[in-house]
Design a protein around this motif. Structure first.
Motif, PDB file in Angstrom:
ATOM      1  N   LEU A 192      19.757  48.108 -18.979  1.00 39.64           N
ATOM      2  CA  LEU A 192      19.069  47.021 -19.679  1.00 39.64           C
ATOM      3  C   LEU A 192      17.891  46.482 -18.898  1.00 39.64           C
ATOM      4  O   LEU A 192      17.253  45.511 -19.327  1.00 39.64           O
ATOM      5  N   ASP A 193      17.595  47.064 -17.728  1.00 41.18           N
ATOM      6  CA  ASP A 193      16.467  46.634 -16.894  1.00 41.18           C
ATOM      7  C   ASP A 193      16.609  45.171 -16.473  1.00 41.18           C
ATOM      8  O   ASP A 193      15.624  44.453 -16.373  1.00 41.18           O
ATOM      9  N   ILE A 194      17.878  44.718 -16.263  1.00 39.95           N
ATOM     10  CA  ILE A 194      18.139  43.355 -15.773  1.00 39.95           C
ATOM     11  C   ILE A 194      18.560  43.487 -14.316  1.00 39.95           C
ATOM     12  O   ILE A 194      19.599  44.076 -14.011  1.00 39.95           O
ATOM     13  N   PRO A 195      17.741  43.015 -13.387  1.00 39.24           N
ATOM     14  CA  PRO A 195      18.089  43.193 -11.970  1.00 39.24           C
ATOM     15  C   PRO A 195      19.393  42.463 -11.612  1.00 39.24           C
ATOM     16  O   PRO A 195      19.769  41.483 -12.246  1.00 39.24           O
ATOM     17  N   LYS A 196      20.054  42.953 -10.588  1.00 40.07           N
ATOM     18  CA  LYS A 196      21.310  42.342 -10.137  1.00 40.07           C
ATOM     19  C   LYS A 196      20.973  41.070  -9.366  1.00 40.07           C
ATOM     20  O   LYS A 196      20.433  41.092  -8.266  1.00 40.07           O
ATOM     21  N   MET A 197      21.290  39.923 -10.001  1.00 47.76           N
ATOM     22  CA  MET A 197      20.915  38.628  -9.441  1.00 47.76           C
ATOM     23  C   MET A 197      22.025  37.965  -8.631  1.00 47.76           C
ATOM     24  O   MET A 197      21.768  36.994  -7.922  1.00 47.76           O
ATOM     25  N   LEU A 198      23.263  38.428  -8.759  1.00 51.14           N
ATOM     26  CA  LEU A 198      24.404  37.844  -8.040  1.00 51.14           C
ATOM     27  C   LEU A 198      25.331  38.957  -7.597  1.00 51.14           C
ATOM     28  O   LEU A 198      25.333  40.051  -8.185  1.00 51.14           O
ATOM     29  N   ASP A 199      26.127  38.681  -6.610  1.00 54.43           N
ATOM     30  CA  ASP A 199      27.197  39.596  -6.216  1.00 54.43           C
ATOM     31  C   ASP A 199      28.501  39.085  -6.812  1.00 54.43           C
ATOM     32  O   ASP A 199      28.745  37.869  -6.896  1.00 54.43           O
ATOM     33  N   ALA A 200      29.336  40.021  -7.255  1.00 52.74           N
ATOM     34  CA  ALA A 200      30.624  39.627  -7.853  1.00 52.74           C
ATOM     35  C   ALA A 200      31.445  38.788  -6.875  1.00 52.74           C
ATOM     36  O   ALA A 200      32.138  37.837  -7.260  1.00 52.74           O
ATOM     37  N   GLU A 201      31.391  39.133  -5.595  1.00 52.87           N
ATOM     38  CA  GLU A 201      32.173  38.406  -4.606  1.00 52.87           C
ATOM     39  C   GLU A 201      31.726  36.941  -4.510  1.00 52.87           C
ATOM     40  O   GLU A 201      32.546  36.036  -4.290  1.00 52.87           O
ATOM     41  N   ASP A 202      30.371  36.681  -4.676  1.00 53.12           N
ATOM     42  CA  ASP A 202      29.871  35.310  -4.617  1.00 53.12           C
ATOM     43  C   ASP A 202      30.472  34.459  -5.725  1.00 53.12           C
ATOM     44  O   ASP A 202      30.796  33.279  -5.539  1.00 53.12           O
ATOM     45  N   ILE A 203      30.609  35.054  -6.928  1.00 55.33           N
ATOM     46  CA  ILE A 203      31.132  34.297  -8.075  1.00 55.33           C
ATOM     47  C   ILE A 203      32.639  34.092  -7.947  1.00 55.33           C
ATOM     48  O   ILE A 203      33.171  32.986  -8.115  1.00 55.33           O
ATOM     49  N   VAL A 204      33.325  35.176  -7.614  1.00 54.77           N
ATOM     50  CA  VAL A 204      34.800  35.092  -7.535  1.00 54.77           C
ATOM     51  C   VAL A 204      35.213  34.211  -6.363  1.00 54.77           C
ATOM     52  O   VAL A 204      36.191  33.437  -6.447  1.00 54.77           O
ATOM     53  N   GLY A 205      34.464  34.294  -5.269  1.00 58.04           N
ATOM     54  CA  GLY A 205      34.853  33.554  -4.069  1.00 58.04           C
ATOM     55  C   GLY A 205      34.429  32.097  -4.087  1.00 58.04           C
ATOM     56  O   GLY A 205      34.631  31.391  -3.093  1.00 58.04           O
ATOM     57  N   THR A 206      33.839  31.630  -5.166  1.00 57.42           N
ATOM     58  CA  THR A 206      33.396  30.234  -5.265  1.00 57.42           C
ATOM     59  C   THR A 206      34.205  29.538  -6.349  1.00 57.42           C
ATOM     60  O   THR A 206      34.361  30.078  -7.454  1.00 57.42           O
ATOM     61  N   ALA A 207      34.681  28.329  -6.022  1.00 53.23           N
ATOM     62  CA  ALA A 207      35.493  27.601  -7.008  1.00 53.23           C
ATOM     63  C   ALA A 207      34.677  27.304  -8.264  1.00 53.23           C
ATOM     64  O   ALA A 207      35.177  27.397  -9.383  1.00 53.23           O
ATOM     65  N   ARG A 208      33.446  26.943  -8.043  1.00 51.82           N
ATOM     66  CA  ARG A 208      32.589  26.627  -9.195  1.00 51.82           C
ATOM     67  C   ARG A 208      31.217  27.289  -8.942  1.00 51.82           C
ATOM     68  O   ARG A 208      30.432  26.797  -8.165  1.00 51.82           O
ATOM     69  N   PRO A 209      30.984  28.428  -9.581  1.00 48.32           N
ATOM     70  CA  PRO A 209      29.698  29.115  -9.381  1.00 48.32           C
ATOM     71  C   PRO A 209      28.528  28.196  -9.723  1.00 48.32           C
ATOM     72  O   PRO A 209      28.651  27.282 -10.537  1.00 48.32           O
ATOM     73  N   ASP A 210      27.375  28.505  -9.105  1.00 51.75           N
ATOM     74  CA  ASP A 210      26.196  27.675  -9.342  1.00 51.75           C
ATOM     75  C   ASP A 210      25.727  27.820 -10.791  1.00 51.75           C
ATOM     76  O   ASP A 210      25.476  28.930 -11.288  1.00 51.75           O
ATOM     77  N   GLU A 211      25.611  26.674 -11.466  1.00 51.19           N
ATOM     78  CA  GLU A 211      25.257  26.669 -12.883  1.00 51.19           C
ATOM     79  C   GLU A 211      23.849  27.215 -13.103  1.00 51.19           C
ATOM     80  O   GLU A 211      23.605  27.968 -14.057  1.00 51.19           O
ATOM     81  N   LYS A 212      22.935  26.871 -12.228  1.00 49.15           N
ATOM     82  CA  LYS A 212      21.565  27.308 -12.414  1.00 49.15           C
ATOM     83  C   LYS A 212      21.457  28.825 -12.251  1.00 49.15           C
ATOM     84  O   LYS A 212      20.710  29.499 -12.973  1.00 49.15           O
TER      85      LYS A 212
END
Length: 892
Positions: free
Chosen positions: A216-236
């Motif tokens: 889809l030509d959408i660059p990878k903006m986050l790592d899965a570990e960053d989201i899973v390892g954070t209680a509340r991922p950054d909304e922005k």
């Protein structure tokens, strides 16, 4: 401030308050935002061939920041400063911040100095503001926009999927199923959603991120570990990532539709461009050929010999037979291609094709007319020049004959006149010399006419520009000088003889009588020999018959001439008898003349020999003129049939093009049958060309049996071929227009009937006044007031874009079909209005663009603006104004 402006301000104030409140940013959120915002910026910067590595360092000089804003906005910013000093960097960042502010964004607590100093929080806050304005603000779903619109879009797209419940932009996305559901909803072939498990978020997130980046030509903006390892991922960060999915999927369908439409338009445009290039090349080639040919046809350099001029005539026949016919076909094809191109452009709502300067159809027709004019003049010049050379050869030969005869006569005359024999002569001898001189003067006077003829022929040769005029003039001058000298010598001798005449009274009357009768008779014989040997040129059988009659009259005088000869010889015999009888010391010669009986007999025998030769020459010329007359009649018999046939076919084609019998296909079939019959008639034209060539080879210049020349037949034949081809092309274009515009056969017949009714002169076109009367008869309200004149001028600009002052039937049906299409569009739009307006009785521009098809929406917006009243809702149109915009005030 309306609802939209209030909402916009709230949308921008919210992030500013967040940044003021969250100056101590969570390190985990900062990491997520840094990674997400960096990837988002690079997704746009790579379009400009660059990227960033460190978000707070790479934007410090403001250059890549300005480039990022130019890429995402599509607008040009002020020219950046290229210096390395801090003041230059602050200037560039201020230009970027000013541009963001110009888009309605209020930047609070974000200054250029903080960005230049590499303040991470301020830099991330600025990037978030840019993302909100350019990636999220324009998202609109069911009257909600920006963040709420994006959230509503995600909820709708993921509603059918189990274990997915999107309520926010942080914890709702931690298990990764939301990202996978969005991809599967739009591209089910990329993810097997049934195999995903809610308790394996790392796999789900990595799967979604990898597929989005690869397909889809959408660059990878986050790592899965960053989201899973954070209680509340950054909304922005999550909102930025999700907005990329929104733009990728919402723009895909529009892009595909637009691409298909563009491809179709490009294909049509390419075809039209090819037709234009073909027209320009063919027109250039044809004009170049005409440009090269006209100087050749206008070359009037004469030739000195008949052979050279006949070679020029043969070259001209080759041009007519071999070189010109293909160019006639090219000219016809050029007009057909031009008409077809104009029809296709009208059907595509494209401006009419205007060839480059000097290559219009009218320019080609004008050049062709000049070519044919030059061709006609060249042929006339050739024939006249051949006649001139033929006349010159005849005159030159006649001059040589007369000059030779005169020179033979004058040979020895000067010596004779210079003799002083009278000084020692007796009285009788003196009287004889005087009589002899009188006879000579008589002979001299008889030759005066020949000298004048020689001078007249030389003068005519000069006037006709004979190539050997110098030698002719020299010979003529010599003869005239000699003649003047003979006259002077004759006068001098007469004076001498007259001085001694008183002393000399004896004269031999018989010799004198012989001399007086022999001289005219000798002159008559010389004139007869001249006439019998004179070459002649005739062009008709009547002229040869006149020469034959004159010859027969001459032969009738021969018996009397023979009697005169015998009488003259009798005088000579009597003189001889007297000399013998009286023993006169005459030495056997006649003192009064040099014409001897033997000379008279020899010339008489020569005349008798020339008579049958003249008979044979006249007989042969009579046979040749009879042959020429047969050629004239043979050509006339065919020309008198072909000429009326061509005229009849032209009239029949004209009737077919304006009659309404059957469908357009029937007319086209009928015209093609006519074209076939016309092409099949070509052998008769070729046969006539062959007869015409025989006539020209025989040097026949007139034909009283017909009023048709080969030039008339050629021009008529070329006009007939051009007319049938042009008429077929017009009917084909009418079929194209009818099919493209959906015109029924009854409508086409009605349009043709109206057009023909006002086409009084049957020219196939209508003048402005005829066209106005036709429109009025069809129900158009075009009065003589300024409004009616303006409306008629608008219509004329449509049907006559080139301002030729006439309206063709093709332009007429194009206009009528367009007017019908506009009425149908108005009816469709009016029906849509009633549904969209509902109880509120008005509709906004945004509703028009969102709810109507693009063509109907733009049609409404283009026509509604002038009719919006002062009390109307801003950006909207009520029912009465909308009706006026579509149908006009007369329909209210």
């Amino acid at each position: 401030m309306d609802h939209y402006d209030s909402q916009q301000t709230n949308d921008y104030m919210q992030p500013e308050e967040d940044w003021d409140r969250d100056l101590l940013l969570d390190p985990a959120w900062e990491k997520q935002q840094r990674k997400t915002f960096t990837a988002w910026c690079n997704s746009h910067l790579r379009k400009a061939g660059t990227q960033i590595e460190n978000i707070e360092e790479d934007f410090r000089d403001g250059l890549k920041l300005m480039l990022l804003l130019e890429v995402i906005s599509g607008e040009r910013l002020a020219k950046p400063e290229r210096g390395k000093m801090r003041v230059h960097k602050i200037s560039n960042v201020n230009k970027a911040l000013d541009f963001i502010a110009s888009k309605g964004v209020k930047l609070v607590s974000i200054g250029a100095e903080e960005i230049v100093d590499g303040n991470v929080k301020m830099t991330l806050g600025m990037i978030w503001t840019i993302i909100l304005r350019f990636a999220i603000q324009d998202i609109s779903v069911e009257e909600t926009s920006a963040k709420e619109g994006l959230l509503l879009w995600c909820q709708r797209k993921t509603a059918p999927y189990k274990n997915v419940n999107i309520q926010n932009f942080h914890i709702s996305w931690k298990d990764g199923l939301g990202f996978c559901a969005l991809i599967h909803r739009h591209r089910p072939e990329l993810i097997d959603y049934g195999k995903l498990r809610k308790d394996d978020p790392l796999t789900n997130l990595n799967t979604a991120f990898d597929v989005a980046e690869k397909y889809l030509d959408i660059p990878k903006m986050l790592d899965a570990e960053d989201i899973v390892g954070t209680a509340r991922p950054d909304e922005k960060a999550i909102m930025t990532y999700v907005s990329s999915f929104y733009h990728a999927f919402s723009g895909a369908q529009k892009a595909e539709t637009a691409a298909n439409r563009i491809c179709k338009v490009l294909a049509v445009n390419q075809e039209n461009e090819q037709l234009m290039e073909d027209y320009e090349k063919l027109a250039s080639d044809l004009l170049e050929w005409i440009r090269r040919t006209i100087p050749w046809l206008e070359n009037r350099a004469p030739e000195n010999t008949m052979h050279a001029m006949q070679q020029k005539l043969e070259d001209f026949r080759d041009y007519r037979r071999l070189h010109k016919p293909p160019k006639v076909q090219e000219k016809c094809q050029l007009e057909i291609n031009f008409n077809t191109l104009q029809t296709k452009l009208r059907l595509s709502n494209r401006p009419a094709f205007m060839p480059s300067e000097g290559r219009m159809v009218s320019d080609i027709n004008n050049a062709w007319g000049c070519l044919e004019q030059a061709e006609k003049g060249y042929e006339e010049w050739l024939l006249n020049e051949i006649r001139r050379l033929e006349r010159l050869d005849h005159l030159a030969e006649k001059f040589r004959q007369k000059a030779s005869i005169h020179e033979a006569w004058t040979d020895g005359k000067e010596a004779m006149l210079r003799q002083k024999d009278y000084e020692t002569a007796t009285l009788s001898e003196i009287k004889a010399l005087l009589k002899k001189h009188e006879a000579f003067e008589s002979d001299l006077a008889a030759h005066q006419d020949r000298v004048e003829q020689i001078a007249a022929i030389a003068q005519e040769l000069n006037e006709l520009d004979y190539y050997d005029s110098p030698s002719v003039n020299a010979r003529c001058q010599k003869i005239c000088d000699q003649w003047d000298n003979l006259g002077a010598l004759t006068q001098k001798r007469r004076e001498a003889l007259e001085r001694t005449e008183k002393l000399l009274e004896t004269i031999d009357q018989l010799y004198l009588e012989y001399a007086k009768r022999a001289a005219p008779f000798n002159n008559w014989m010389e004139g007869a020999m001249e006439d019998l040997q004179d070459t002649f040129i005739v062009h008709t059988i009547e002229e040869i018959q006149g020469l034959t009659t004159a010859h027969e009259q001459f032969k009738a005088t021969l018996p009397d001439a023979d009697k005169e000869r015998l009488a003259i010889l009798g005088i000579h015999n009597e003189v001889s008898k007297i000399v013998q009888t009286y023993h006169v010391n005459m030495a056997g010669t006649n003192p009064y003349t040099t014409i001897s009986p033997q000379e008279i007999n020899n010339k008489w025998d020569h005349v008798r020999q020339l008579v049958p030769r003249r008979d044979q020459a006249l007989t042969e010329e009579h046979a040749r003129q009879q042959h020429n007359e047969r050629l004239r009649k043979q050509f006339a018999a065919q020309a008198n049939v072909i000429g009326p046939w061509i005229q009849t076919k032209m009239e029949e084609i004209g009737r077919i093009s304006i009659e309404m019998h059957g469908t357009l296909e029937d007319q086209l079939s009928h015209l093609r049958q006519y074209e076939k019959s016309i092409v099949n008639y070509k052998p008769k034209i070729d046969q006539l060309e062959g007869d015409h060539q025989l006539i020209q080879e025989a040097l026949i210049f007139d034909n009283k049996h017909t009023n048709y020349t080969m030039e008339h037949i050629r021009v008529g034949w070329e006009q007939l071929l051009t007319t049938i081809a042009r008429t077929i092309n017009e009917v084909e274009n009418q079929i194209l227009t009818r099919d493209a515009k959906g015109i029924s056969q009854e409508q086409m017949n009605e349009f043709r009937a109206s057009f023909n009714h006002f086409d009084r002169d049957h020219s196939g076109t209508l003048g402005p006044e005829e066209f106005k009367a036709c429109l009025i008869s069809l129900g158009y309200d075009i009065g003589n007031d300024p409004q009616g004149e303006a409306e008629f001028a608008r219509i004329m600009s449509i049907v006559d874009p080139n301002r030729l002052g006439v309206v063709t039937f093709q332009a007429f049906i194009d206009f009528m079909s367009r007017e019908t299409a506009d009425t149908d569009t108005a009816d469709q739009v009016m029906a849509s209005f009633k549904i969209l307006a509902g109880d509120k009785n008005y509709i906004t521009v945004d509703e028009l663009r969102r709810e109507l098809p693009p063509d109907q929406a733009e049609y409404c917006i283009a026509r509604m603006a002038p009719y919006t009243g002062p009390d109307a809702v801003p950006g909207a149109l009520d029912y009465m104004s909308f009706s006026t915009a579509l149908y006009g005030e007369s329909d209210l």
